[in-house]
Design a protein around this motif. Structure first.
Motif, PDB file in Angstrom:
ATOM      1  N   ASN A  38      -0.611 -49.256   1.511  1.00 19.87           N
ATOM      2  CA  ASN A  38       0.156 -49.490   2.670  1.00 19.87           C
ATOM      3  C   ASN A  38       1.805 -49.801   2.120  1.00 19.87           C
ATOM      4  O   ASN A  38       2.416 -50.494   2.877  1.00 19.87           O
ATOM      5  CB  ASN A  38      -0.254 -50.589   3.166  1.00 19.87           C
ATOM      6  CG  ASN A  38      -1.388 -49.972   4.116  1.00 19.87           C
ATOM      7  OD1 ASN A  38      -1.406 -49.185   4.710  1.00 19.87           O
ATOM      8  ND2 ASN A  38      -2.387 -51.006   4.535  1.00 19.87           N
ATOM      9  N   ILE A  39       2.215 -49.283   1.089  1.00 17.65           N
ATOM     10  CA  ILE A  39       3.385 -49.741   0.669  1.00 17.65           C
ATOM     11  C   ILE A  39       4.793 -49.351   1.512  1.00 17.65           C
ATOM     12  O   ILE A  39       5.452 -49.928   1.675  1.00 17.65           O
ATOM     13  CB  ILE A  39       3.814 -48.938  -0.703  1.00 17.65           C
ATOM     14  CG1 ILE A  39       2.951 -49.463  -1.825  1.00 17.65           C
ATOM     15  CG2 ILE A  39       5.277 -49.085  -1.231  1.00 17.65           C
ATOM     16  CD1 ILE A  39       3.043 -48.844  -3.332  1.00 17.65           C
ATOM     17  N   ARG A  40       4.324 -48.109   2.278  1.00 18.60           N
ATOM     18  CA  ARG A  40       5.361 -47.782   3.216  1.00 18.60           C
ATOM     19  C   ARG A  40       5.645 -48.724   4.421  1.00 18.60           C
ATOM     20  O   ARG A  40       6.582 -48.675   5.041  1.00 18.60           O
ATOM     21  CB  ARG A  40       5.080 -46.273   3.809  1.00 18.60           C
ATOM     22  CG  ARG A  40       5.472 -45.210   2.988  1.00 18.60           C
ATOM     23  CD  ARG A  40       5.167 -43.816   3.594  1.00 18.60           C
ATOM     24  NE  ARG A  40       5.518 -42.664   2.642  1.00 18.60           N
ATOM     25  CZ  ARG A  40       5.090 -42.054   1.778  1.00 18.60           C
ATOM     26  NH1 ARG A  40       3.608 -42.600   1.480  1.00 18.60           N
ATOM     27  NH2 ARG A  40       5.708 -41.173   1.134  1.00 18.60           N
ATOM     28  N   HIS A  41       4.722 -49.675   4.546  1.00 21.51           N
ATOM     29  CA  HIS A  41       5.148 -50.659   5.564  1.00 21.51           C
ATOM     30  C   HIS A  41       6.375 -51.306   5.241  1.00 21.51           C
ATOM     31  O   HIS A  41       7.023 -51.956   6.119  1.00 21.51           O
ATOM     32  CB  HIS A  41       3.738 -51.662   5.511  1.00 21.51           C
ATOM     33  CG  HIS A  41       2.468 -51.093   6.388  1.00 21.51           C
ATOM     34  ND1 HIS A  41       2.508 -50.050   6.864  1.00 21.51           N
ATOM     35  CD2 HIS A  41       1.516 -51.642   6.502  1.00 21.51           C
ATOM     36  CE1 HIS A  41       1.346 -49.730   7.320  1.00 21.51           C
ATOM     37  NE2 HIS A  41       0.528 -50.553   7.223  1.00 21.51           N
ATOM     38  N   LEU A  42       6.628 -51.408   3.776  1.00 27.10           N
ATOM     39  CA  LEU A  42       7.806 -52.139   3.512  1.00 27.10           C
ATOM     40  C   LEU A  42       9.125 -51.625   3.945  1.00 27.10           C
ATOM     41  O   LEU A  42      10.233 -52.195   4.044  1.00 27.10           O
ATOM     42  CB  LEU A  42       7.993 -52.482   2.091  1.00 27.10           C
ATOM     43  CG  LEU A  42       6.859 -53.134   1.411  1.00 27.10           C
ATOM     44  CD1 LEU A  42       7.182 -53.080   0.026  1.00 27.10           C
ATOM     45  CD2 LEU A  42       6.923 -54.817   1.803  1.00 27.10           C
ATOM     46  N   ILE A  43       8.986 -50.186   4.477  1.00 29.95           N
ATOM     47  CA  ILE A  43      10.310 -49.652   5.001  1.00 29.95           C
ATOM     48  C   ILE A  43       9.956 -49.141   6.372  1.00 29.95           C
ATOM     49  O   ILE A  43      10.841 -48.361   6.644  1.00 29.95           O
ATOM     50  CB  ILE A  43      10.588 -48.385   4.186  1.00 29.95           C
ATOM     51  CG1 ILE A  43       9.513 -47.408   3.960  1.00 29.95           C
ATOM     52  CG2 ILE A  43      11.222 -48.981   2.655  1.00 29.95           C
ATOM     53  CD1 ILE A  43       9.902 -46.144   3.396  1.00 29.95           C
ATOM     54  N   ARG A  44       9.324 -49.747   7.150  1.00 32.01           N
ATOM     55  CA  ARG A  44       8.932 -49.490   8.503  1.00 32.01           C
ATOM     56  C   ARG A  44       8.967 -50.653   9.478  1.00 32.01           C
ATOM     57  O   ARG A  44       9.149 -50.473  10.450  1.00 32.01           O
ATOM     58  CB  ARG A  44       7.299 -48.906   8.640  1.00 32.01           C
ATOM     59  CG  ARG A  44       7.149 -47.571   7.940  1.00 32.01           C
ATOM     60  CD  ARG A  44       5.620 -47.315   8.111  1.00 32.01           C
ATOM     61  NE  ARG A  44       5.433 -45.770   7.670  1.00 32.01           N
ATOM     62  CZ  ARG A  44       4.191 -45.611   7.342  1.00 32.01           C
ATOM     63  NH1 ARG A  44       3.199 -46.098   7.442  1.00 32.01           N
ATOM     64  NH2 ARG A  44       4.307 -44.382   6.999  1.00 32.01           N
ATOM     65  N   HIS A  45       9.266 -51.800   9.064  1.00 31.83           N
ATOM     66  CA  HIS A  45       9.562 -53.142   9.612  1.00 31.83           C
ATOM     67  C   HIS A  45      10.631 -53.865   9.030  1.00 31.83           C
ATOM     68  O   HIS A  45      10.886 -53.963   7.906  1.00 31.83           O
ATOM     69  CB  HIS A  45       8.220 -53.910   9.760  1.00 31.83           C
ATOM     70  CG  HIS A  45       6.972 -53.012  10.033  1.00 31.83           C
ATOM     71  ND1 HIS A  45       6.600 -52.738  11.476  1.00 31.83           N
ATOM     72  CD2 HIS A  45       6.047 -52.476   9.255  1.00 31.83           C
ATOM     73  CE1 HIS A  45       5.425 -52.265  11.251  1.00 31.83           C
ATOM     74  NE2 HIS A  45       5.250 -51.815   9.994  1.00 31.83           N
ATOM     75  N   VAL A  46      11.380 -54.326  10.020  1.00 34.36           N
ATOM     76  CA  VAL A  46      12.417 -55.432   9.821  1.00 34.36           C
ATOM     77  C   VAL A  46      11.762 -56.778  10.049  1.00 34.36           C
ATOM     78  O   VAL A  46      11.435 -57.465  10.842  1.00 34.36           O
ATOM     79  CB  VAL A  46      13.544 -55.374  10.853  1.00 34.36           C
ATOM     80  CG1 VAL A  46      14.720 -56.274  10.346  1.00 34.36           C
ATOM     81  CG2 VAL A  46      14.163 -53.890  10.804  1.00 34.36           C
ATOM     82  N   PRO A  47      11.792 -57.361   8.750  1.00 35.00           N
ATOM     83  CA  PRO A  47      11.189 -58.925   8.692  1.00 35.00           C
ATOM     84  C   PRO A  47      11.860 -59.860   9.655  1.00 35.00           C
ATOM     85  O   PRO A  47      13.381 -59.803   9.494  1.00 35.00           O
ATOM     86  CB  PRO A  47      11.243 -59.275   7.098  1.00 35.00           C
ATOM     87  CG  PRO A  47      11.456 -57.997   6.598  1.00 35.00           C
ATOM     88  CD  PRO A  47      12.089 -57.162   7.304  1.00 35.00           C
ATOM     89  N   LEU A  48      11.265 -60.827  10.189  1.00 34.34           N
ATOM     90  CA  LEU A  48      12.173 -61.773  11.022  1.00 34.34           C
ATOM     91  C   LEU A  48      12.571 -62.819  10.150  1.00 34.34           C
ATOM     92  O   LEU A  48      12.196 -64.052   9.831  1.00 34.34           O
ATOM     93  CB  LEU A  48      10.971 -62.604  11.854  1.00 34.34           C
ATOM     94  CG  LEU A  48      10.887 -61.615  13.206  1.00 34.34           C
ATOM     95  CD1 LEU A  48       9.937 -60.509  13.196  1.00 34.34           C
ATOM     96  CD2 LEU A  48       9.958 -62.628  14.202  1.00 34.34           C
ATOM     97  N   MET A  49      14.066 -62.293   9.916  1.00 33.96           N
ATOM     98  CA  MET A  49      15.142 -63.380   9.279  1.00 33.96           C
ATOM     99  C   MET A  49      16.521 -62.903   9.421  1.00 33.96           C
ATOM    100  O   MET A  49      16.627 -61.872   9.816  1.00 33.96           O
ATOM    101  CB  MET A  49      14.797 -63.205   7.654  1.00 33.96           C
ATOM    102  CG  MET A  49      14.621 -62.028   6.971  1.00 33.96           C
ATOM    103  SD  MET A  49      14.694 -61.885   5.334  1.00 33.96           S
ATOM    104  CE  MET A  49      16.580 -61.816   4.905  1.00 33.96           C
ATOM    105  N   PRO A  50      17.273 -63.948   9.638  1.00 35.40           N
ATOM    106  CA  PRO A  50      18.929 -63.523   9.514  1.00 35.40           C
ATOM    107  C   PRO A  50      19.248 -62.551   8.404  1.00 35.40           C
ATOM    108  O   PRO A  50      18.934 -62.726   7.463  1.00 35.40           O
ATOM    109  CB  PRO A  50      19.482 -64.815   9.674  1.00 35.40           C
ATOM    110  CG  PRO A  50      18.327 -65.794  10.120  1.00 35.40           C
ATOM    111  CD  PRO A  50      17.119 -65.254   9.310  1.00 35.40           C
ATOM    112  N   ALA A  51      20.115 -61.594   8.796  1.00 37.80           N
ATOM    113  CA  ALA A  51      20.613 -60.731   7.972  1.00 37.80           C
ATOM    114  C   ALA A  51      21.447 -61.674   6.975  1.00 37.80           C
ATOM    115  O   ALA A  51      22.385 -62.293   7.411  1.00 37.80           O
ATOM    116  CB  ALA A  51      21.234 -59.740   8.376  1.00 37.80           C
ATOM    117  N   PRO A  52      21.317 -61.316   5.347  1.00 41.50           N
ATOM    118  CA  PRO A  52      22.229 -61.984   4.698  1.00 41.50           C
ATOM    119  C   PRO A  52      23.743 -61.297   4.702  1.00 41.50           C
ATOM    120  O   PRO A  52      23.796 -60.233   4.940  1.00 41.50           O
ATOM    121  CB  PRO A  52      21.642 -61.822   3.354  1.00 41.50           C
ATOM    122  CG  PRO A  52      20.683 -60.562   3.358  1.00 41.50           C
ATOM    123  CD  PRO A  52      20.381 -60.568   4.798  1.00 41.50           C
TER     124      PRO A  52
END
Length: 451
Positions: free
Chosen positions: A345-359
């Protein structure tokens, strides 16, 4: 006369046999699971939650009948056994018949055979996204850790059927290497090397996951990577015939066949903050006998892992949410944040935007970055999960431009109406996403050009 009766009786018998699955439903519910991880359809209602007519009732009743007909699990079990013994084949693509009674998860075959390698850009994107998560956690005083649970056939390929394994570096190996590159400040735990260094088998034969002793090994490694000590793997352990493999259950749902698992006898000192239905719960909160607070994002490999870690920390929250809810970090006052993700499921890392303010990266584009404004379109949606912020998604490149126009190792910055440049999460298909403060509008993008 007898011949005519026989001719009449035969179709009647066939009709009766065909009616048995449906008529048998009158006897009541036929079980709580179809098999494996498949959930059965619930009985539909003529009215929906709003009190209006349920327009999907007929399709839902069809799904319900398909999952609940009489002797369904027995028929699946019999048909699966016949196919396995007579033809050497599985009735479902999800379960692969291996040698010596081993079963493998079908979704791991692309990794095993190297059929769907991630591009260089996708590997960089996954590593970059993890680095943004790590930066956010560290800036909030929490130590971050990322680890990948190996696919079963990555560790135990000797029982796989006659399928040629890829000799090229796997997606997991390439991601691990990318995390070592300059600028990728991510604390990574290599479970592949750890498990390959063990003489004993630490995964189930008929399940896609590690067993309880394998989970103990992983728990000790997670603690050590976070600067803590534990010795769960040392035991004591005993064995019990108490586990029905998820892959076995897919093939033989009516069979009670169990596999032995290890049982930890050292005593785990933790309690649940709220009752749970099962280890599959989306959220599990605990308090234990250790020190510090843990926020852990996990998948099904965490089912056997979390009890050890719950024992290790004074407080812990285990989440199966995807995207990762980094907003929980402050809510939980977490000292440690860990993310466990299975290899497939490594591709999950590039399929979702984590809930956190952008730096944000200042008010000027870094050296070597080109700024592009016209031709860039964004979608802005107010966030109900992250109050005060809006989710911004769009292309990471100019409209119609090939993603290869950017250097493979180039971040993508979004310039905004407040004068700041924000670092975006990189998504598959040449996309980008980030959370901006409400009222701040995205204006353009900046990245290193390949030219």
């Amino acid at each position: 006369m007898k011949k005519n009766l026989l001719y009449a009786a035969f179709p009647a018998l066939i009709t009766l046999l065909c009616l048995i699955p449906s008529l048998g439903m009158l006897l009541g519910p036929q079980g709580d699971a179809v098999g494996g991880n498949q959930a059965i359809a619930a009985a539909p209602s003529l009215r929906n939650a709003e009190g209006t007519w349920n327009t999907s009732f007929l399709s839902q009743i069809q799904d319900y009948a398909g999952d609940h007909f009489f002797l369904r699990q027995d028929m699946i079990t019999a048909w699966s056994a016949l196919n396995a013994k007579a033809l050497g084949s599985s009735i479902t693509e999800d379960a692969v018949l291996g040698r010596d009674g081993w079963l493998y998860f079908g979704d791991t075959l692309p990794d095993y055979a190297g059929l769907e390698p991630m591009s260089q850009r996708e590997i960089f994107s996954a590593a970059h996204n993890l680095s943004l998560i790590s930066e956010y956690c560290e800036s909030h005083g929490a130590r971050f850790l990322f680890t990948m649970a190996p696919n079963k056939n990555s560790l135990y390929p000797e029982h796989m059927p006659a399928l040629t394994a890829s000799s090229a570096p796997s997606n997991a190996e390439r991601l691990a290497q990318a995390l070592k590159q300059p600028g990728m400040d991510v604390n990574y735990l290599d479970l592949f090397a750890l498990f390959r260094g063990q003489e004993e088998t630490l995964y189930f034969q008929t399940d896609s996951h590690w067993n309880s002793k394998g989970a103990a090994l992983a728990a000790d490694a997670v603690n050590q990577a976070l600067g803590r000590d534990s010795s769960y793997f040392s035991g004591p352990f005993s064995t019990e015939l108490n586990h029905k493999g998820d892959l076995y259950d897919m093939l033989y749902p009516a069979d009670g066949g169990l596999e032995a698992d290890w049982v930890y006898g050292g005593g785990l000192r933790f309690e649940y903050d709220a009752p749970i239905r099962s280890a599959e719960n989306l959220t599990i909160m605990t308090h234990g006998g250790g020190e510090g607070s843990l926020l852990m994002f996990r998948d099904s490999f965490g089912n056997l892992l979390y009890p050890y870690l719950a024992d290790s920390f004074g407080a812990a929250l285990f989440s199966r949410s995807m995207p990762y809810r980094l907003d929980l970090l402050d809510q939980r006052e977490a000292d440690f944040v860990a993310a466990e993700l299975v290899e497939r499921n490594i591709r999950h890392l590039i399929r979702h935007v984590p809930l956190m303010p952008a730096p944000h990266r200042g008010t000027e584009a870094p050296e070597g970055f080109g700024l592009y404004g016209s031709g860039v379109s964004f979608r802005v949606e107010p966030s109900g999960d992250l109050p005060g912020f809006a989710l911004v998604t769009g292309p990471a490149f100019l409209d119609g431009q090939d993603p290869l126009a950017a250097q493979a190792d180039s971040p993508v910055l979004v310039t905004a109406s407040d004068g700041n440049y924000y670092d975006a999460f990189l998504l598959e298909g040449g996309g980008a996403g980030l959370y901006l403060p409400e009222g701040v509008q995205p204006l353009g993008i900046a990245y290193k050009s390949a030219d």
